[in-house]
Design a protein around this motif. Structure first.
Motif, PDB file in Angstrom:
ATOM      1  N   UNK A 196       0.813  -1.224   0.000  1.00 56.74           N
ATOM      2  CA  UNK A 196       0.000   0.000   0.000  1.00 56.74           C
ATOM      3  C   UNK A 196       0.841   1.267   0.000  1.00 56.74           C
ATOM      4  N   UNK A 197       2.115   1.123  -0.280  1.00 58.29           N
ATOM      5  CA  UNK A 197       2.956   2.297  -0.488  1.00 58.29           C
ATOM      6  C   UNK A 197       3.624   2.814   0.775  1.00 58.29           C
ATOM      7  N   UNK A 198       4.570   3.698   0.531  1.00 56.49           N
ATOM      8  CA  UNK A 198       5.390   4.264   1.601  1.00 56.49           C
ATOM      9  C   UNK A 198       5.014   5.726   1.819  1.00 56.49           C
ATOM     10  N   UNK A 199       4.908   6.118   3.075  1.00 51.89           N
ATOM     11  CA  UNK A 199       4.692   7.529   3.408  1.00 51.89           C
ATOM     12  C   UNK A 199       5.424   7.836   4.696  1.00 51.89           C
ATOM     13  N   UNK A 221       2.418  -4.558  -5.304  1.00 47.13           N
ATOM     14  CA  UNK A 221       2.284  -3.932  -6.610  1.00 47.13           C
ATOM     15  C   UNK A 221       3.320  -4.505  -7.559  1.00 47.13           C
ATOM     16  N   UNK A 245       5.929   4.047 -13.489  1.00 48.53           N
ATOM     17  CA  UNK A 245       4.917   4.888 -12.824  1.00 48.53           C
ATOM     18  C   UNK A 245       4.809   6.220 -13.555  1.00 48.53           C
ATOM     19  N   UNK A 269       5.423   7.616  -1.705  1.00 49.61           N
ATOM     20  CA  UNK A 269       5.703   7.100  -3.037  1.00 49.61           C
ATOM     21  C   UNK A 269       4.426   7.045  -3.867  1.00 49.61           C
ATOM     22  N   UNK A 270       4.582   6.735  -5.127  1.00 48.88           N
ATOM     23  CA  UNK A 270       3.473   6.732  -6.086  1.00 48.88           C
ATOM     24  C   UNK A 270       2.410   5.723  -5.662  1.00 48.88           C
ATOM     25  N   UNK A 271       2.852   4.567  -5.178  1.00 45.74           N
ATOM     26  CA  UNK A 271       1.926   3.499  -4.792  1.00 45.74           C
ATOM     27  C   UNK A 271       1.009   3.951  -3.646  1.00 45.74           C
ATOM     28  N   UNK A 272       1.552   4.730  -2.715  1.00 42.65           N
ATOM     29  CA  UNK A 272       0.757   5.236  -1.597  1.00 42.65           C
ATOM     30  C   UNK A 272      -0.376   6.121  -2.121  1.00 42.65           C
TER      31      UNK A 272
END
Lengths: 199, 98
Positions: A60-63, A194, A199, B34-37
């Motif tokens: 679910x991505x990095x933040x 993913x 991207x 990141x883009x996925x987030x």
């Protein structure tokens, strides 16, 4: 997961301290207790980070959330004051020659710290799931198990308070960890990594 | 034109588009991501998200860094200082307009 591991560290601290010979010096007891807690906290930190890197971020991505602002600084100040109070109290007790035992082995005296730890752990779990359960209704069953388990152990476990208190803390730690494992399993089931495309 | 209508007409059109507003609002709350987030949080498809990010980058509001994590490509995004200022101004203008 972090709370479960820290409770496990607390249990381990008491267990290892109880294994020490009766005439062990105070400094040895302090080292055993706090080394166990530090190791538990360190392990919890490393595990959380490893799960984020290997499981959460690829799915679910990095933040990196922003820090700063008034409320963040208030939390930092409160945390520092807590640590300072803890260090001062510990130094005072060591100077006065009191043993910093997490388990009071006197059969007639209840250790309020341990009772408070058990109550706070259960209440904290209840607050956590009421705010964050996110459709995981089974967590309420875990809470019920926690409460019933502690009451059952209190009624059935023999021995003095020190011997009585260990199984409930272990049970609560175990249930916190099971709850974390269940949440992680649910998350992994509902998400997938993913594909590394452009991207 | 009264003051409220004037405030609405002067809203930043780059941020005011719903898709870009969601993106800027999400980026405002993080240091970087990141883009996925963003893909997961906004629910947009890759093409749509890329298009909005290109517009925001052209306006100077978003900084895009293409990097690698091992062999896997990774796109890191953050709001620029101009982007944060623009979003703060947008919020104040919208409150004033409503």
């Amino acid at each position: 997961m972090v709370v479960g591991l820290i409770l496990l560290g607390y249990f381990l601290a008491g267990y290892l301290e109880a294994l020490l010979p009766e005439n062990s010096p105070t400094w040895m007891r302090v080292v055993v207790i706090y080394a166990s807690l530090v190791m538990a906290v360190g392990f919890a930190y490393w595990t959380r980070r490893a799960i984020k890197r290997r499981i959460t971020w690829p799915r679910t991505g990095y933040a990196a959330y922003r820090r700063g602002g008034k409320s963040w600084w208030i939390k930092i100040v409160i945390a520092c004051l807590n640590v300072l109070t803890f260090v001062v109290v510990l130094a005072f007790l060591i100077r006065k020659g009191h043993v910093m035992s997490v388990w009071n082995l006197s059969p007639k005296t209840w250790n309020p710290r341990v009772v408070l730890l058990i109550v706070i752990s259960i209440v904290a779990y209840a607050i956590w799931i009421s705010r964050m359960s996110g459709g995981h209704w089974w967590k309420w069953l875990v809470l019920l198990l926690m409460i019933l388990g502690v009451i059952t152990l209190a009624l059935l476990a023999p021995g003095d308070f020190g011997q009585w208190a260990r199984p409930p803390v272990l049970l609560i730690a175990f249930l916190w960890l099971c709850s974390a494992a269940g949440t992680l399993y649910s998350y992994v089931r509902h998400t997938k990594p993913a594909t590394p495309e452009a991207e | 034109m009264n003051e409220q209508l004037k405030a609405i007409s002067e809203l930043d059109r780059v941020i005011h588009e719903p898709g870009r507003l969601i993106i800027v609002a999400l980026l405002w709350g993080v240091k970087e991501c990141d883009f996925l987030y963003l893909l997961h949080e906004t629910g947009m498809n890759k093409g749509n998200l890329s298009s909005h990010l290109t517009s925001l980058e052209a306006a100077g509001y978003v900084e895009i860094e293409k990097t690698y994590r091992g062999k896997v490509p990774r796109t890191l995004l953050c709001l620029t200082r101009a982007g944060r200022t623009a979003f703060d101004r947008y919020r104040k203008s919208l409150k004033a307009a409503l």
